[in-house]
Design an enzyme around this catalytic site. Structure first.
Site, PDB file in Angstrom:
ATOM      1  N   HIS A 112       9.975  -4.663  13.966  1.00  0.00           N
ATOM      2  CA  HIS A 112      10.648  -5.805  14.487  1.00  0.00           C
ATOM      3  C   HIS A 112      11.203  -6.537  13.653  1.00  0.00           C
ATOM      4  O   HIS A 112      10.870  -6.429  12.410  1.00  0.00           O
ATOM      5  CB  HIS A 112       9.805  -6.510  15.597  1.00  0.00           C
ATOM      6  CG  HIS A 112       8.603  -7.338  14.809  1.00  0.00           C
ATOM      7  ND1 HIS A 112       8.628  -8.422  14.435  1.00  0.00           N
ATOM      8  CD2 HIS A 112       7.256  -6.718  14.813  1.00  0.00           C
ATOM      9  CE1 HIS A 112       7.335  -8.824  13.868  1.00  0.00           C
ATOM     10  NE2 HIS A 112       6.695  -7.587  14.365  1.00  0.00           N
ATOM     11  N   CYS A 117       2.081  -4.200  12.982  1.00  0.00           N
ATOM     12  CA  CYS A 117       3.463  -3.908  13.101  1.00  0.00           C
ATOM     13  C   CYS A 117       4.209  -4.128  12.102  1.00  0.00           C
ATOM     14  O   CYS A 117       3.630  -4.749  10.991  1.00  0.00           O
ATOM     15  CB  CYS A 117       4.033  -4.686  14.463  1.00  0.00           C
ATOM     16  SG  CYS A 117       3.369  -4.229  15.963  1.00  0.00           S
TER      17      CYS A 117
END
Length: 516
Positions: free
Chosen positions: A417, A436
């Site tokens: 992201h 992440c």
């Protein structure tokens, strides 16, 4: 070797299969047990022979086994020197059976190690339909065609990085042999050494920069840190994931202190890890090297190969390291909600909300019931503690995912992201996330994975990234995302790239290889 002995050897080969079948019941070595393979090799009607040509094939095989270090492998694993001594001592009929058996087993293990690695791989690609590599068939073909060196080369995975790392390994192995003693660098007289400053270890710094190829030979001697040396240090820093400031500090000095022998080990570990990877797909693929904090995007159909490179932020080593696996990116979500994982809720959100009732509202967060209803802030804390509610963060400038999420559904809820904290990419150490991967250039990555320049060109992606409604765009083709771990690589220009072992996985792998 006379003709009678050669005939005896060919007859004796038929006796190998039952003996090897018995050996195959014992514990395997690594992911492939060469003794099982050898039983298959000699199970056919016409078993191959190493010695039937007077021993030429056997001696060529021993030469190839002795060259195992060029591929980051240890010739002692295949008893290369022992086999050479037995051949040099002369082979009579009584010894032929054992020589044939042991040489076949050694070569099969070598081919298997070159292709699969010594340890079992955890990487899989669901779409990987490449024909399986069979060391037995590979060796049979090599013996039949007389092209054993080519067979050894072809056993390595068809990954360009393998050849590049092997070339770097040869250079650093030569450096390690030429410089077995690697003196300690004197301590710095100050926290930072900038151009114009004197340093007692400047001669050693200069020598090492020359050895590593970062410094030209025409730089004058002396203990003054010159601008030319600073430029060389910047090149060295760029290759080692350090801040490229041209200043001699603790981090740069520590990297200069690492011996070539240690770099050889890192490169050998990289080759082992590269062999774990499945066959590269023909389409688009994204690779993240976690300790290098780097992302590369490739297109197998593009002659140029690598299309993108950018910095990333990965999981914090101490708390939430990024797991290593191959994900399948399936869609891109612009202006996403962030559904906060339960682990973050319990460790961070609930304690903050208990101290500050306005925490959710100030951070554009909301608590949702099991049915998806937004709960009032007054009742959110109790519901979250009871596990009957969850937290999500609304799209916008405060959203932890930034303006876009690259989704690859997996049980660990790991994805790529963007982020609003772009300043973090300037740090040299970037293990800062909950697991992440935050990407530096989300717009470029979105264009790459969407692969639709007419509908999703630069302007369309830029518009989608602006604050607005959540838009989910399925990819026309899934994109494999390889989360990889290597502290030593080689770029397309042949530069050796080294990283800090942030998760301590190099030593774990080295120990596992020693125990194998």
């Amino acid at each position: 070797m006379n003709v009678i002995a050669s005939r005896w050897i060919c007859c004796l080969l038929f006796a190998l299969a039952p003996a090897l079948a018995t050996a195959a019941q014992t514990a395997p070595r690594g992911p492939v047990d060469a003794r099982v393979l050898a039983a298959r090799l000699y199970a056919g009607a016409a078993p191959p022979s190493w010695l039937g040509d007077g021993g030429g094939r056997a001696r060529e095989a021993v030469r190839l086994l002795r060259d195992a270090p060029a591929h980051g492998l240890d010739p002692a694993r295949y008893d290369a020197e022992g086999l050479a001594s037995r051949l040099d001592a002369g082979v009579d009929v009584a010894a032929a059976l054992a020589i044939e058996r042991d040489l076949s087993t050694a070569m099969l293990q070598y081919l298997a190690d070159l292709h699969f690695g010594r340890l079992a791989s955890g990487y899989r690609l669901p779409s990987d339909d490449a024909p399986a590599f069979d060391p037995v068939d590979h060796l049979r073909d090599a013996l039949r065609t007389g092209r054993m060196p080519e067979a050894v080369d072809a056993a390595s995975p068809p990954i360009p990085m393998v050849r590049r790392v092997e070339a770097t390994l040869a250079r650093y192995r030569a450096l390690a042999a030429a410089h077995p003693h690697w003196p300690d660098l004197p301590p710095l007289p100050a926290r930072r050494i900038e151009p114009g400053t004197r340093y007692a270890g400047m001669a050693l710094v200069r020598e090492r920069l020359r050895l590593f190829g970062d410094l030209d030979d025409d730089v004058p001697d002396g203990d003054v840190y010159t601008p030319a040396l600073a430029a060389a240090v910047r090149r060295f820093q760029a290759r080692h994931g350090l801040a490229e400031d041209g200043v001699l500090g603790a981090g740069t000095l520590a990297a200069l202190a690492v011996s070539p022998a240690r770099r050889v080990t890192q490169l050998e570990l990289t080759l082992e890890r590269l062999r774990w990877l499945p066959r590269p797909p023909q389409g688009r693929v994204v690779v993240v090297d976690v300790p290098a904090y780097r992302l590369w995007a490739f297109d197998g159909h593009d002659p140029a190969g690598q299309l993108l490179e950018m910095r990333v932020i990965v999981g914090a080593a101490a708390r939430t390291p990024t797991p290593l696996f191959i994900g399948q990116m399936r869609y891109v979500e612009f202006n996403p909600y962030w559904n906060v994982p339960r682990s973050i809720e319990t460790a961070e959100i609930i304690p903050k909300l208990a101290r500050d009732p306005g925490y959710l509202a100030r951070n554009d967060m909301e608590a949702l019931s099991a049915s998806g209803r937004v709960l009032p802030d007054a009742g959110a804390l109790a519901a979250l503690r009871a596990g009957t509610a969850r937290v999500r963060q609304r799209p916008g400038p405060k959203n932890a995912l930034g303006a876009v999420k690259f989704a690859m559904p997996n049980p660990m809820n790991i994805y790529l992201h963007s982020t609003s904290a772009q300043e973090l990419f300037a740090r040299s150490r970037r293990d800062l996330s909950h697991g992440c991967i935050r990407v530096e250039h989300p717009a470029a990555l979105a264009q790459f994975v969407l692969a639709d320049p007419e509908r999703w060109g630069m302007e369309a992606v830029a518009a989608a990234l602006r604050p607005g409604r959540t838009v989910t765009v399925p990819l026309r083709e899934t994109v494999p995302v390889v989360l990889f771990y290597a502290t030593a690589l080689t770029d397309r220009d042949g530069r050796a790239l080294f990283s800090e072992d942030i998760y301590g996985l190099d030593e774990q792998l080295a120990q596992a290889l020693r125990a194998d």
